[in-house]
Scaffold this active site. Structure first.
Site, PDB file in Angstrom:
ATOM      1  N   GLU A 165       0.822  -1.218   0.000  1.00 19.29           N
ATOM      2  CA  GLU A 165       0.000   0.000   0.000  1.00 19.29           C
ATOM      3  C   GLU A 165       0.857   1.270   0.000  1.00 19.29           C
ATOM      4  O   GLU A 165       0.821   2.061   0.941  1.00 19.29           O
ATOM      5  CB  GLU A 165      -0.927   0.014   1.215  1.00 19.29           C
ATOM      6  CG  GLU A 165      -1.850  -1.184   1.286  1.00 19.29           C
ATOM      7  CD  GLU A 165      -2.852  -1.109   2.436  1.00 19.29           C
ATOM      8  OE1 GLU A 165      -2.721  -0.224   3.291  1.00 19.29           O
ATOM      9  OE2 GLU A 165      -3.775  -1.939   2.459  1.00 19.29           O
ATOM     10  N   GLU A 363      -4.825  -8.851   0.970  1.00 24.33           N
ATOM     11  CA  GLU A 363      -5.374  -8.551   2.297  1.00 24.33           C
ATOM     12  C   GLU A 363      -6.859  -8.332   2.175  1.00 24.33           C
ATOM     13  O   GLU A 363      -7.335  -7.668   1.235  1.00 24.33           O
ATOM     14  CB  GLU A 363      -4.790  -7.253   2.888  1.00 24.33           C
ATOM     15  CG  GLU A 363      -3.482  -7.394   3.574  1.00 24.33           C
ATOM     16  CD  GLU A 363      -3.023  -6.082   4.204  1.00 24.33           C
ATOM     17  OE1 GLU A 363      -3.863  -5.332   4.762  1.00 24.33           O
ATOM     18  OE2 GLU A 363      -1.818  -5.808   4.130  1.00 24.33           O
TER      19      GLU A 363
END
Ligand code: BG6
Length: 469
Positions: A165, A363
């Protein structure tokens, strides 16, 4: 009966070194920014829970790798701690090499494919003191670190990722106060994002140069963006949000270039970063073999009222505003919307607009507070809500695969309840419950459920599971 998942589907869970490793100053490790921030301002962290209080995988990885195969996981993602491998950025730490080699080898021995990430929000402190990602030198330092990691572990690791991220350390550290250095400055944020994209590409270049066996990817939090309405102003807000939050990293990662609209927005607002000759070429070399997709919630937007827009922009709120969808279902603990269909929409976007590049859900998960209230008399957390959450998201993964998406796995966040940055242990996410006082790991109901799902390679409805069917 649901369709089976593809053969060799990656079933697993994810964590990161800073959130699970522990061994804070052991084995030659130097400080990360999180270690120092906690030392400087412990009051910012939930219940004074700092990065020292993690799952302590450093001491318990032998036991933990066994726990993975106990529930049939066949893959696992964690990260290397940059400041453990290269405590001063230059000198290889032999104790770190020994630890990671043994850890990754044991994963393989248990039939668990390691997916290893290089940077999960954890800037070494020595580099943060020099400006972190704002300092252009960080690109060369990261490329050096990446090369060392590939050389030391390339025989054991065949799936590498550069960042987790990458937009998060930009927005949380340079447009908010959730990450150090807690700056709020759009221009500086853009510079950090540009250097991060260059660092990613430089690591890919090192990987290709070495010609080691395996694939390299990048883990992005890709949320579908939905507009409040089809009115032109809301659609413009959607385009802006998609460009800034999703495509700013997705397009360089997959196509090797920045989106045109991003350049237009930045130019128009006097936000273009400082660049050097050769940057464009380097970005073009950062194309990956696969994507990790972290998905928790969608982004919903509406137009910014004209009289509230700053021009030039001073914050992301000048490009789009959050739209509060009245029908949304929430995870009240984390304050995030639950919208499983979003995973299908993202998969279709990757299929249609990004050449159907292979990806896995790296995720997805549900953080719940005070989970111990759901423990039965054997201490097993009856997390039916988590099973339903995973089921609904996996059903959409399956629908996407049936529609031709190139999705090769699903990882839950997380394996064992782990330390969550400023939130400490407020919300629990794991298949395994962590008893903070003793470090004991106890499987939750979802761990038993996923074990059976993996064994059958097929979704099992909660009510059928309860009946033992
Ligand atoms: C992901 C991050 O975005 O969300 C993890 O990669 C993080 O590091 C996870 O822990 C859950 O979010 P939080 O803030 O509840 O820990």
């Amino acid at each position: 009966m649901a369709n089976p998942f593809p053969e060799h589907f990656f079933w697993g869970a994810a964590t990161s070194a800073p959130q699970s490793e522990g061994g804070q100053y052991e084995g030659g490790r130097s400080a990360s920014t999180w270690d120092k921030w906690f030392e400087l301002e412990p009051e910012n962290f939930n219940s004074n829970q700092g990065p020292k209080n993690t799952t302590n995988v450093f001491d318990r990885y032998k036991e933990d790798t066994k726990l993975m195969s106990d529930i049939n996981l066949n893959s696992y993602r964690t990260s290397i701690s940059w400041n453990r491998l290269l405590p001063d950025g230059k000198t290889l730490n032999p104790q770190a090499v020994q630890y990671y080699r043994d850890y990754f080898k044991r994963l393989r021995d248990q039939g668990v494919e390691p997916i290893i990430n290089l940077f999960h929000f954890d800037m070494p402190w020595w580099l943060m003191e020099k400006g972190g990602w704002e300092n252009r030198e960080s690109i060369d330092h990261f490329a050096f670190y990446a090369r060392i990691a590939f050389e030391q572990f390339g025989d054991l690791v065949h799936y590498w990722t550069t960042f987790n991220e990458p937009i998060v350390h930009v927005t949380c550290g340079y447009l908010g106060e959730y990450h150090w250095p807690k700056v709020n400055n759009l221009k500086r944020a853009v510079q950090v994002a540009h250097h991060t994209n260059l660092a990613h590409a430089a690591a890919v270049v090192e990987f290709r140069k070495l010609g080691i066996e395996g694939k390299i990817g990048n883990i992005l939090n890709l949320s579908p963006v939905y507009a409040k309405s089809n009115q032109a102003e809301d659609l413009q807000a959607k385009l802006n949000a998609e460009t800034l939050h999703v495509k700013s990293f997705l397009e360089p990662t997959v196509n090797g270039e920045y989106p045109e609209h991003l350049i237009t927005l930045l130019k128009d607002n006097d936000l273009l970063p400082h660049t050097l000759d050769g940057d464009k070429e380097l970005i073009s070399k950062g194309k990956v073999d696969f994507l990790g997709v972290n998905y928790y919630q969608p982004i919903r937007v509406e137009a910014v009222p004209t009289d509230e827009v700053n021009h030039p922009a001073t914050s992301l709120g000048d490009f789009s505003r959050h739209y509060n969808w009245p029908e949304k279902k929430m995870n009240p603990y984390r304050g995030w919307e639950i919208y499983p269909e979003g995973i299908y929409d993202i998969a279709m976007m990757i299929k249609e607009d990004y050449g159907n590049i292979p990806f896995y859900i790296s995720e997805n998960g549900m953080g719940v507070s005070e989970e111990e209230r759901f423990a039965d008399d054997k201490g097993i957390i009856q997390d039916d809500y988590r099973i339903e959450f995973i089921y609904d998201h996996l059903a959409n993964v399956q629908k996407a695969i049936d529609a031709g998406a190139n999705c090769f796995g699903y990882h839950l966040w997380t394996f064992i309840d782990c330390w969550s940055w400023l939130n400490g242990y407020r919300n629990r996410y794991g298949f395994y419950r962590l008893i903070l006082e003793t470090g004991e790991r106890i499987p939750k109901k979802s761990a038993f459920w996923i074990k059976d799902v993996i064994q059958q390679n097929q979704l099992i409805k909660l009510n059928q599971y309860d009946k033992g069917e």
